[in-house]
Design a protein around this motif. Structure first.
Motif, mmCIF file in Angstrom:
data_model
loop_
_atom_site.group_PDB
_atom_site.id
_atom_site.type_symbol
_atom_site.label_atom_id
_atom_site.label_comp_id
_atom_site.label_asym_id
_atom_site.label_seq_id
_atom_site.Cartn_x
_atom_site.Cartn_y
_atom_site.Cartn_z
ATOM 1 N N TYR A 117 0.812 -1.216 0.000
ATOM 2 C CA TYR A 117 0.000 0.000 0.000
ATOM 3 C C TYR A 117 0.837 1.252 0.000
ATOM 4 O O TYR A 117 0.669 2.140 0.810
ATOM 5 C CB TYR A 117 -0.996 0.007 1.172
ATOM 6 N N LYS A 118 1.785 1.314 -0.923
ATOM 7 C CA LYS A 118 2.453 2.581 -1.141
ATOM 8 C C LYS A 118 1.521 3.457 -1.951
ATOM 9 O O LYS A 118 1.638 4.666 -1.949
ATOM 10 C CB LYS A 118 3.758 2.377 -1.893
ATOM 11 N N LEU A 119 0.626 2.828 -2.676
ATOM 12 C CA LEU A 119 -0.362 3.632 -3.377
ATOM 13 C C LEU A 119 -1.765 3.192 -2.980
ATOM 14 O O LEU A 119 -1.999 2.034 -2.635
ATOM 15 C CB LEU A 119 -0.183 3.588 -4.897
ATOM 16 N N ASP A 120 -2.640 4.121 -3.001
ATOM 17 C CA ASP A 120 -4.018 3.854 -2.607
ATOM 18 C C ASP A 120 -4.908 4.911 -3.246
ATOM 19 O O ASP A 120 -4.419 5.937 -3.719
ATOM 20 C CB ASP A 120 -4.146 3.915 -1.085
ATOM 21 N N PHE A 121 -6.204 4.652 -3.244
ATOM 22 C CA PHE A 121 -7.118 5.659 -3.766
ATOM 23 C C PHE A 121 -7.140 6.869 -2.841
ATOM 24 O O PHE A 121 -7.040 6.728 -1.628
ATOM 25 C CB PHE A 121 -8.535 5.099 -3.869
ATOM 26 N N ALA A 122 -7.290 8.043 -3.420
ATOM 27 C CA ALA A 122 -7.465 9.254 -2.624
ATOM 28 C C ALA A 122 -8.572 10.075 -3.255
ATOM 29 O O ALA A 122 -8.979 9.828 -4.386
ATOM 30 C CB ALA A 122 -6.169 10.048 -2.574
ATOM 31 N N GLN A 123 -9.045 11.062 -2.520
ATOM 32 C CA GLN A 123 -10.155 11.913 -2.943
ATOM 33 C C GLN A 123 -11.427 11.091 -3.102
ATOM 34 O O GLN A 123 -11.477 9.934 -2.690
ATOM 35 C CB GLN A 123 -9.833 12.678 -4.225
ATOM 36 N N ARG A 124 -12.410 11.672 -3.762
ATOM 37 C CA ARG A 124 -13.723 11.021 -3.786
ATOM 38 C C ARG A 124 -14.468 11.416 -5.056
ATOM 39 O O ARG A 124 -14.268 12.498 -5.600
ATOM 40 C CB ARG A 124 -14.494 11.473 -2.549
ATOM 41 N N PHE A 163 0.904 9.364 -2.429
ATOM 42 C CA PHE A 163 1.209 10.323 -1.376
ATOM 43 C C PHE A 163 2.201 9.739 -0.370
ATOM 44 O O PHE A 163 2.081 8.607 0.051
ATOM 45 C CB PHE A 163 -0.070 10.705 -0.645
ATOM 46 N N GLY A 164 3.161 10.546 0.007
ATOM 47 C CA GLY A 164 4.091 10.121 1.042
ATOM 48 C C GLY A 164 5.312 9.407 0.522
ATOM 49 O O GLY A 164 6.301 9.254 1.214
ATOM 50 N N ARG A 173 1.390 17.692 7.208
ATOM 51 C CA ARG A 173 1.906 16.563 6.440
ATOM 52 C C ARG A 173 2.610 15.526 7.324
ATOM 53 O O ARG A 173 2.375 14.329 7.220
ATOM 54 C CB ARG A 173 2.880 17.126 5.384
ATOM 55 N N SER A 229 -0.135 6.343 2.604
ATOM 56 C CA SER A 229 -1.069 6.520 1.490
ATOM 57 C C SER A 229 -2.487 6.138 1.899
ATOM 58 O O SER A 229 -3.461 6.709 1.434
ATOM 59 C CB SER A 229 -0.626 5.729 0.269
ATOM 60 N N THR A 236 -8.542 12.308 2.675
ATOM 61 C CA THR A 236 -9.019 13.110 1.551
ATOM 62 C C THR A 236 -10.454 12.758 1.179
ATOM 63 O O THR A 236 -11.118 13.520 0.491
ATOM 64 C CB THR A 236 -8.149 12.928 0.298
#
Lengths: 232, 189
Positions: A171-178, A187-188, B58, B73, B80
């Motif tokens: 999970y270095k990447l995941d969904f964000a926003q909506r 992120f991060g 952050r 993340s 978000t």
């Protein structure tokens, strides 16, 4: 028992398969193509979010997503009726209505699953029947040291999120926003020392059905190539 | 934990963490100790930080991710998703543009765009001098005054794009008056 072979009928073709398997991979293995974007072999819990793999099953009132449907003895499946085609076409048009469709300068050109599905469903990649929505994002996001993400090409299938979650430090990447603003977020990763592993892994770029996630090294050489061609 | 995180930053990023933010982060370290390390505590933790400090810095997200043993993340993805979380410190003059049904119909989106252009910030951001922050809200309960904008605590009614400049000027004038008042007070003392 789960290792029992059962027989199902798909488009008048008899298929033997393991009881309890998902319908979609069974069809794909038997050369019956069903469009799909969000499914990956080996998923325990497919998200069924792309809605492209809808099929009709005798006895069911409504079409079902074949990626989440477990097969059972004597099941009769139709994958090519007019209703199913229309349903899939609609799902596809919704998908491409937010897509930038810049195939010629895309790293996935000719190997893109979206192009393949467009051909299969006889649909253009730039639909005229729905209003095109240009999402308010930059062309690419390159905060990650080794990956580059192009939000306007992303179909939000979630394959990359799935494979990354399977990894040990996942999970270095995941969904964000909506909603309409949803993206896959890295992120991060700019501060996280664990993102050094991404240089050799790149599993997420391999499963991306389109050209939304790619390795920075490949992407740079590809854009250089495109620019050189444009100059000629 | 905090020192580790700060050490991972490069120089420009470390310089961007000002004293105010550093103090917030110090406080967050203690606040985290009052929560169990369970993922179910994630949203309560984020609410606590935002409630106390007005926004989610952050590096605080990093600390929260570490505390509930998940990845940054994931924390970012969840934060978000909800409108209630913000990632920039609120400005001294928070401007909230109503985009509820009535205000939307009356052109609230256009107002938001005008504010964005005028203040050179996007919705959800804070201007560099921390003077203004811009937000969209869904209905502030005075639909009869649509389109409405809330500046600080004050509701501006029937706002038109041409009034945007006036709203900002009013804030500037008030700021200028307060500054002069202060100078006068200091002189008289």
């Amino acid at each position: 028992m789960s290792d029992n072979l059962i027989t199902i009928t798909v488009d008048e073709q008899k298929i033997k398969a393991l009881a309890g398997a998902f319908l979609l991979p069974v069809c794909l293995e038997n050369d019956i193509y069903i469009p799909n974007l969000c499914f990956l072999k080996g998923m325990d819990d497919p998200p069924a979010s792309c809605r492209l793999c809808m099929v009709e099953i005798a006895g069911e009132d409504e079409p079902v997503a074949s990626c989440r449907c477990r097969i059972s003895e004597g099941m009769e499946v139709k994958t090519n009726s007019d209703e199913i085609l229309r349903l899939r076409q609609l799902a596809f048009r919704l998908l491409v209505s937010t897509n930038d469709g810049s195939c010629r300068t895309c790293i996935a050109n000719h190997g893109c699953e979206l192009q393949k599905i467009a051909k299969f469903l006889h649909q253009p990649l730039r639909t005229k029947r729905l209003r095109h929505i240009d999402r308010d994002y930059p062309k690419f996001i390159n905060t990650h040291p080794f990956l580059i993400y192009e939000p306007k090409k992303c179909v939000l299938c979630g394959r990359c999120v799935h494979v990354c979650g399977q990894l040990e430090k996942g999970y270095k990447l995941d969904f964000a926003q909506r909603g309409m603003d949803s993206i896959v977020s890295l992120f991060g990763s700019d501060l996280d020392p664990a993102s050094q592993d991404c240089e050799t892994c790149l599993a997420c770029t391999e499963v991306c059905p389109v050209g939304a996630l790619s390795s920075k090294v490949k992407w740079q050489s590809f854009t250089a190539e495109i620019e050189a061609k444009a100059k000629k | 934990m905090l020192d580790q995180l700060l050490a991972a930053l490069n120089e420009t990023e470390r310089a961007a963490v000002d004293e105010e933010e550093y103090n917030i982060l110090r406080a967050v370290v203690d606040e985290l100790l009052t929560f169990s390390r369970d993922i179910s505590q994630l949203i309560p933790i984020l609410q606590e930080i935002q409630g106390k400090h007005g926004y989610l810095p952050r590096l605080a997200l990093d600390m929260v991710a570490d505390h509930v043993q998940t990845t940054i993340s994931k924390v970012y993805g969840i934060a978000t998703f909800y409108n209630q979380f913000r990632f920039n410190p609120p400005g001294r003059n928070p401007i909230k543009v109503c985009l509820g049904t009535a205000c939307h119909v009356k052109g609230g989106e256009i107002l938001l765009e005008n504010f964005e252009r005028r203040l050179q910030i996007k919705e959800g951001e804070t201007s560099d001098d921390r003077e203004y922050s811009l937000e969209r809200v869904a209905c502030i309960g005075c639909c009869a005054l649509a389109p409405a904008v809330v500046v600080g605590e004050k509701v501006e009614a029937y706002v038109t794009p041409s009034k945007v400049e006036g709203v900002i000027t009013e804030i500037e004038v008030r700021k200028e008056m307060a500054a002069r008042e202060q100078v006068r007070n200091e002189e008289s003392q």
